[in-house]
Design an enzyme around this catalytic site. Sequence first.
Site, PDB file in Angstrom:
ATOM      1  N   ASP A 102      50.590 -12.746 101.008  1.00  0.00           N
ATOM      2  CA  ASP A 102      49.403 -12.324 100.262  1.00  0.00           C
ATOM      3  C   ASP A 102      49.555 -10.822  99.983  1.00  0.00           C
ATOM      4  O   ASP A 102      50.260 -10.114 100.690  1.00  0.00           O
ATOM      5  CB  ASP A 102      48.122 -12.645 101.038  1.00  0.00           C
ATOM      6  N   ASP A 278      45.840 -22.467 102.480  1.00  0.00           N
ATOM      7  CA  ASP A 278      46.126 -21.767 103.737  1.00  0.00           C
ATOM      8  C   ASP A 278      44.802 -21.390 104.379  1.00  0.00           C
ATOM      9  O   ASP A 278      43.788 -21.300 103.696  1.00  0.00           O
ATOM     10  CB  ASP A 278      46.888 -20.455 103.475  1.00  0.00           C
ATOM     11  N   CYS A 316      46.254 -39.094 117.407  1.00  0.00           N
ATOM     12  CA  CYS A 316      47.271 -38.085 117.094  1.00  0.00           C
ATOM     13  C   CYS A 316      48.532 -38.294 117.920  1.00  0.00           C
ATOM     14  O   CYS A 316      48.461 -38.577 119.114  1.00  0.00           O
ATOM     15  CB  CYS A 316      46.690 -36.704 117.373  1.00  0.00           C
ATOM     16  N   CYS A 318      50.939 -35.850 118.228  1.00  0.00           N
ATOM     17  CA  CYS A 318      51.587 -34.549 118.419  1.00  0.00           C
ATOM     18  C   CYS A 318      51.982 -34.377 119.897  1.00  0.00           C
ATOM     19  O   CYS A 318      51.528 -35.117 120.762  1.00  0.00           O
ATOM     20  CB  CYS A 318      50.667 -33.402 117.955  1.00  0.00           C
ATOM     21  N   CYS A 321      49.039 -34.042 122.298  1.00  0.00           N
ATOM     22  CA  CYS A 321      48.294 -35.286 122.513  1.00  0.00           C
ATOM     23  C   CYS A 321      49.125 -36.336 123.250  1.00  0.00           C
ATOM     24  O   CYS A 321      48.579 -37.158 123.984  1.00  0.00           O
ATOM     25  CB  CYS A 321      47.782 -35.826 121.180  1.00  0.00           C
ATOM     26  N   HIS A 347      48.182 -28.544 118.197  1.00  0.00           N
ATOM     27  CA  HIS A 347      47.499 -29.756 117.727  1.00  0.00           C
ATOM     28  C   HIS A 347      46.778 -29.517 116.393  1.00  0.00           C
ATOM     29  O   HIS A 347      46.861 -30.341 115.479  1.00  0.00           O
ATOM     30  CB  HIS A 347      46.509 -30.263 118.775  1.00  0.00           C
TER      31      HIS A 347
HETATM   32  N1  GUN Z   1      42.583 -15.046 100.598  1.00  0.00           N
HETATM   33  C1  GUN Z   1      41.444 -15.775 100.466  1.00  0.00           C
HETATM   34  N2  GUN Z   1      40.842 -15.506  99.276  1.00  0.00           N
HETATM   35  C2  GUN Z   1      41.610 -14.579  98.657  1.00  0.00           C
HETATM   36  C3  GUN Z   1      41.501 -13.898  97.387  1.00  0.00           C
HETATM   37  O1  GUN Z   1      40.575 -14.082  96.605  1.00  0.00           O
HETATM   38  N3  GUN Z   1      42.500 -13.002  97.101  1.00  0.00           N
HETATM   39  C4  GUN Z   1      43.549 -12.765  97.959  1.00  0.00           C
HETATM   40  N4  GUN Z   1      44.478 -11.883  97.596  1.00  0.00           N
HETATM   41  N5  GUN Z   1      43.664 -13.395  99.139  1.00  0.00           N
HETATM   42  C5  GUN Z   1      42.707 -14.289  99.480  1.00  0.00           C
HETATM   43 ZN    ZN Z   2      47.471 -33.786 118.662  1.00  0.00          ZN
END
Ligand code: GUN
Ligand code: ZN
Length: 384
Positions: A102, A278, A316, A318, A321, A347
């Site tokens: 990011d 993410d 699960c 994993c 578990c 987990h």
């Molecule tokens: N992570 C979660 N939302 C955002 C976003 O709007 N911009 C950036 N750069 N990272 C994020």
């Molecule tokens: Zn698990």
Amino acid sequence: MCIEKENKDFKNPIEYKLEKKDGNARAGVIQTPHGEIKTPVFMPVGTQATVKAMTREELEEINSQIILGNTYHLYLRPGDDLVNDFGGLHKFMRWDKPILTDSGGFQVFSLGDLRKIKEEGVHFRSHLDGSKHFLSPEKSISIQNNLGSDIMMVLDECPPGLSTREYLIPSIERTTRWAKRCIEANRNKDKQGLFAIVQGGIYEDLRDKSFEELYEHDYGFAGYALGGLAVGEPREDMYRILKYSTPKLPENKPRYLMGVGEPVDMLEAVEHGIDMMDCVQPTRIGRHGTVFTKYGRLVIKNAIYSRDDRPLDEGCDCYACKNYTRAYIRHLFKAGEILGQRLATYHNLYFLLKLMDNAREAIIDGRFKEYKEEVLKNYAMGKE
Ligand code: GUN
Ligand code: ZN
């Protein structure tokens, strides 16, 4: 729908192949310089060049296909030049699968009073020692080039979820200008792809505006992210924007929903055509003793688990578990033993990765809607 634009300067190092659509849900493959990613995919977050509490071998064991790193944190510590001296983030942390970084925008904007936005970039103070720093689009890309991630994100402004139109319009326009500067600053175009970030808050027309402005520079982008969601707006607003905006993104490039990692939201996102997600949530709540189960979240410290000989999640398979009981893991948390945090993290990540693997299979088989309904029905029961 968008028509692919001619790519004049360079061949994008990231390629997306759509394999199957089921409604708007997509199963595909993303090719990167460090191998392929089958989508939809959940990406564990490794802010500080480590997915907290997980070794590389454990990440591989649970089949993490790609992990995240963060520009802001790694620039401040240990420094991107140091990482570069070690041959980049992959070599430094010994992870040879894909990495996405990011841009630092989100973290800097979360600093509140510690930062000031200018056309040139953002002035901010380090959360570590209060020292002064400046992050511009060029600087963010230079850091990400030093880190050597497969996928870089443009420097954007992520406004709070309930920002007004008056606030959002100039912010979107600046984010577009910054995105263009990011394309130009990339000195590793053949090895590191760059994703654009669509902003626009909870307003359909502003989401269109942001995307359309960015799409003018489509040749420079390897994919598109939806940013500025799950940042304090009501869930219905997030769902409305997801439904409206995702299908409008180019078919031939990956689509990434930033910062979402609640199972229910993830399936909603996949339904509308998101490929990548993410979130720090699974690892963070895991370290505090909350785990995902088929029937909703479970808080392992609760007294009712003190003599419970079942695994965290009965469905699960994993490592945590297969080997340990709720009673034992509860004991570890109560005693402040580090293994408890490791098992809960393991987990939770496994649970979300599996959720996406199963979603992918369901899309390929043309039964995504049924899959989603079944998962949601159980998850809402909350009767671990
Ligand atoms: N992570 C979660 N939302 C955002 C976003 O709007 N911009 C950036 N750069 N990272 C994020
Ligand atoms: Zn698990």
